[in-house]
Design a protein around this motif. Structure first.
Motif, mmCIF file in Angstrom:
data_model
loop_
_atom_site.group_PDB
_atom_site.id
_atom_site.type_symbol
_atom_site.label_atom_id
_atom_site.label_comp_id
_atom_site.label_asym_id
_atom_site.label_seq_id
_atom_site.Cartn_x
_atom_site.Cartn_y
_atom_site.Cartn_z
ATOM 1 N N VAL A 1 0.837 -1.193 0.000
ATOM 2 C CA VAL A 1 0.000 0.000 0.000
ATOM 3 C C VAL A 1 0.876 1.249 0.000
ATOM 4 N N GLY A 2 0.396 2.299 -0.653
ATOM 5 C CA GLY A 2 1.068 3.592 -0.655
ATOM 6 C C GLY A 2 0.131 4.679 -0.163
ATOM 7 N N ALA A 3 0.711 5.766 0.369
ATOM 8 C CA ALA A 3 -0.073 6.903 0.862
ATOM 9 C C ALA A 3 0.792 8.149 0.799
ATOM 10 N N VAL A 4 0.141 9.315 0.859
ATOM 11 C CA VAL A 4 0.852 10.591 0.841
ATOM 12 C C VAL A 4 1.341 10.913 2.253
ATOM 13 N N ALA A 5 2.618 11.197 2.385
ATOM 14 C CA ALA A 5 3.193 11.522 3.685
ATOM 15 C C ALA A 5 2.549 12.778 4.256
ATOM 16 N N GLY A 6 2.208 12.743 5.543
ATOM 17 C CA GLY A 6 1.630 13.895 6.214
ATOM 18 C C GLY A 6 0.146 14.076 6.007
ATOM 19 N N SER A 7 -0.482 13.234 5.200
ATOM 20 C CA SER A 7 -1.908 13.361 4.941
ATOM 21 C C SER A 7 -2.711 12.648 6.022
ATOM 22 N N SER A 8 -4.015 12.892 6.031
ATOM 23 C CA SER A 8 -4.883 12.208 6.991
ATOM 24 C C SER A 8 -4.952 10.711 6.711
ATOM 25 N N THR A 9 -4.610 10.309 5.486
ATOM 26 C CA THR A 9 -4.574 8.889 5.159
ATOM 27 C C THR A 9 -3.576 8.152 6.030
ATOM 28 N N VAL A 10 -2.452 8.788 6.296
ATOM 29 C CA VAL A 10 -1.412 8.180 7.131
ATOM 30 C C VAL A 10 -1.952 7.890 8.529
ATOM 31 N N GLU A 11 -2.698 8.836 9.089
ATOM 32 C CA GLU A 11 -3.283 8.628 10.411
ATOM 33 C C GLU A 11 -4.253 7.454 10.395
ATOM 34 N N PHE A 12 -5.070 7.372 9.352
ATOM 35 C CA PHE A 12 -6.045 6.294 9.263
ATOM 36 C C PHE A 12 -5.356 4.940 9.128
ATOM 37 N N LEU A 13 -4.372 4.841 8.223
ATOM 38 C CA LEU A 13 -3.690 3.570 8.024
ATOM 39 C C LEU A 13 -2.928 3.156 9.279
ATOM 40 N N GLY A 14 -2.327 4.124 9.960
ATOM 41 C CA GLY A 14 -1.626 3.803 11.188
ATOM 42 C C GLY A 14 -2.566 3.267 12.259
ATOM 43 N N ALA A 15 -3.736 3.871 12.384
ATOM 44 C CA ALA A 15 -4.706 3.407 13.377
ATOM 45 C C ALA A 15 -5.231 2.012 13.038
ATOM 46 N N GLN A 16 -5.253 1.679 11.744
ATOM 47 C CA GLN A 16 -5.732 0.370 11.315
ATOM 48 C C GLN A 16 -4.612 -0.660 11.200
ATOM 49 N N ARG A 17 -3.408 -0.271 11.584
ATOM 50 C CA ARG A 17 -2.229 -1.170 11.558
ATOM 51 C C ARG A 17 -1.960 -1.699 10.145
ATOM 52 N N VAL A 18 -2.026 -0.796 9.190
ATOM 53 C CA VAL A 18 -1.741 -1.136 7.798
ATOM 54 C C VAL A 18 -0.381 -0.549 7.431
ATOM 55 N N ALA A 19 0.549 -1.399 7.040
ATOM 56 C CA ALA A 19 1.868 -0.933 6.608
ATOM 57 C C ALA A 19 1.746 -0.255 5.251
#
Length: 361
Positions: A250-268
Motif C-alpha cells: 500500500v502507498g499513501a501521501v506523507a503527512g496526509s490524513s490517510t497516514v493517520e487512518f492507516l496507522g490506526a488500522q495497523r496497515v503498513a
C-alpha cells in the motif's frame, strides 16, 4: 411599589438581554491564504492563476466579507499545515481534512465538503486475478460444489440400486456398480455427452428423466451464482475493506490524513510526497494499491492515469474545511458566510462545474 420598580427594571434590561452578541469584524489588513495543488479543489490554470472548488469558495466568501488577501503556495500538505499552525498564513484553502490531531494545533471553519478515502489499483495485471481466486477459494464456492457433488452421488446411488438387477453395467461388486451409477449421474448432470448405459427399469428411467431436467436447472443456477459472484468481486476489486489492505503493498501521501487512518488500522504503507508519485508506483507495479482522498484520486486518474481505477469502496469518512490558526477572530464571520453560501445556488453550480453530477450530489 417595589413590585412596580422590579417590573420597570426588567423591561429596561430586556433589550440588552435579547440583543445577540456581535460577530467580530474581520481584520482590515491583507490576509495571507495558503494553498497547494490538490485538483479539483485547488489548482492552476494554463496562465498560472489559481482555481478550483476550494479556491472559488474562498473567493466567494472573502468577497461577501470584504476581505483583502493574497494566495501563497506550499509544496506539501505538511508544509501547509505547519504554516497554519505557526501563524505564517492566516488561513489555508485546499483539500484539508479535519482530524483530531490537527484540531489540537489549529482551528477549522465549518466543513464544506464530505468525502472519504479511495483506493486506486491497476485495471489489469496479477492483482486483477486475486478477486477471481478469492471467489474460487471461498467457502460459498466450495459449499456449492460439494452440494452438487452430493446430489450427483445420491442420484448415482439410487440408479445403482434400481438397476443392479436389470442392467449388467451396474451388477457385480457393489463398488463397481456404485461407480457406474455415479459416473452416469455426473455425465447426465453436466451434459458432457450422451450418457451411456442408461437405466432400463421403470423406477430407474423415471429417476433419470427427473434428474436430467433438474440437473439443467441446477447447473444453470450454479453458473449464474458463480458469474454473479465473480462480477461482484471484480467490481469490488482486490480491496473490499480495510483488512484486505494488510495483505498487499500500500502507498499513501506523507503527512496526509490517510497516514493517520492507516496507522490506526495497523496497515503498513510506503509514503510518497505527492499523489502522482504513488500512482506511478501502482502503474509500475511497485505497490498494489494507493490510498488517498477519493475525489482527488478520481480527478488525477481521470486526467493522467487511464491505466488505473478507483475501486467502488470508500474507507473512513472525511470533512474538508478551511484551516485557521488557533484563536483566530475571523472564524465566526467565515462560518456565518460559509453556512449561507453552502445553502445557495452558487455552491450547487460550482460543485457541478468541478465535480460533475456524481460529485455534486
Amino acid at each position: 411599589m417595589r413590585a412596580l420598580l422590579a417590573v420597570l427594571c426588567l423591561l429596561a434590561s430586556a433589550p440588552a438581554l435579547a440583543q445577540a452578541p456581535a460577530v467580530p469584524r474581520p481584520p482590515e489588513r491583507e490576509l495571507v491564504v495558503g494553498t497547494r495543488v490538490a485538483p479539483p479543489f485547488s489548482m492552476k490554470d494554463a496562465e498560472g492563476n489559481w482555481e478550483g472548488l476550494s479556491i472559488d469558495l474562498w473567493r466567494h466568501v472573502a468577497e461577501r466579507l470584504g476581505l483583502r488577501y493574497r494566495l501563497e503556495e506550499r509544496d506539501t500538505v505538511q508544509a501547509l499545515l505547519d504554516a497554519v499552525a505557526t501563524g505564517q498564513v492566516d488561513a489555508a484553502a485546499a483539500a484539508l481534512t479535519v482530524t483530531a490531531a490537527r484540531r489540537q494545533a489549529m482551528d477549522f471553519t465549518q466543513p464544506f465538503f464530505a468525502t472519504g478515502l479511495g483506493v486506486a489499483v491497476g485495471r489489469g495485471g496479477a492483482t486483477a486475478w486475486l478477486p477471481v481466486l478469492r471467489t474460487f477459494l471461498s467457502f460459498g464456492f466450495l459449499q456449492g460444489v460439494l452440494t452438487l457433488l452430493g446430489i450427483a452421488l445420491l442420484v448415482g446411488t439410487l440408479i445403482w440400486l434400481f438397476e443392479r438387477r436389470h442392467h449388467e453395467a451396474y451388477g457385480g461388486p457393489p463398488l463397481r456398480g456404485f461407480i457406474a451409477g455415479a459416473w452416469w449421474s455426473a455425465v447426465a448432470m453436466t451434459q458432457a455427452g450422451a450418457a451411456q448405459d442408461g437405466p432400463r427399469s421403470l423406477p430407474g428411467r423415471v429417476l433419470a428423466v427427473v434428474w436430467m431436467v433438474a440437473s439443467v436447472v441446477t447447473i444453470a443456477v450454479f453458473i449464474a451464482g458463480i458469474t454473479s459472484a465473480l462480477t461482484t468481486q471484480r467490481m469490488q476489486g482486490v480491496v473490499r475493506n480495510v483488512g484486505d489492505l494488510r495483505a498487499i503493498r500500500v502507498g499513501a501521501v506523507a503527512g496526509s490524513s490517510t497516514v493517520e487512518f492507516l496507522g490506526a488500522q495497523r496497515v503498513a504503507f510506503e509514503a510518497f510526497s505527492l499523489p502522482a508519485e504513488g500512482l506511478r508506483a501502482v502503474k509500475a507495479g511497485r505497490i498494489d494499491a494507493f490510498v488517498y482522498d477519493r475525489p482527488l484520486l478520481a480527478w488525477t486518474i481521470q486526467q493522467d492515469f487511464p491505466e488505473l481505477e478507483v475501486l467502488p469502496i470508500t474507507l473512513d469518512s472525511q470533512n474538508y474545511a478551511i484551516a485557521l490558526p488557533l484563536e483566530n477572530t475571523t472564524r465566526v464571520a467565515l462560518d456565518v458566510a460559509l453556512l449561507e453560501t453552502l445553502r445557495g445556488e452558487w455552491w450547487a453550480r460550482t460543485r457541478l462545474r468541478y465535480l460533475g453530477r456524481d460529485g455534486a450530489n
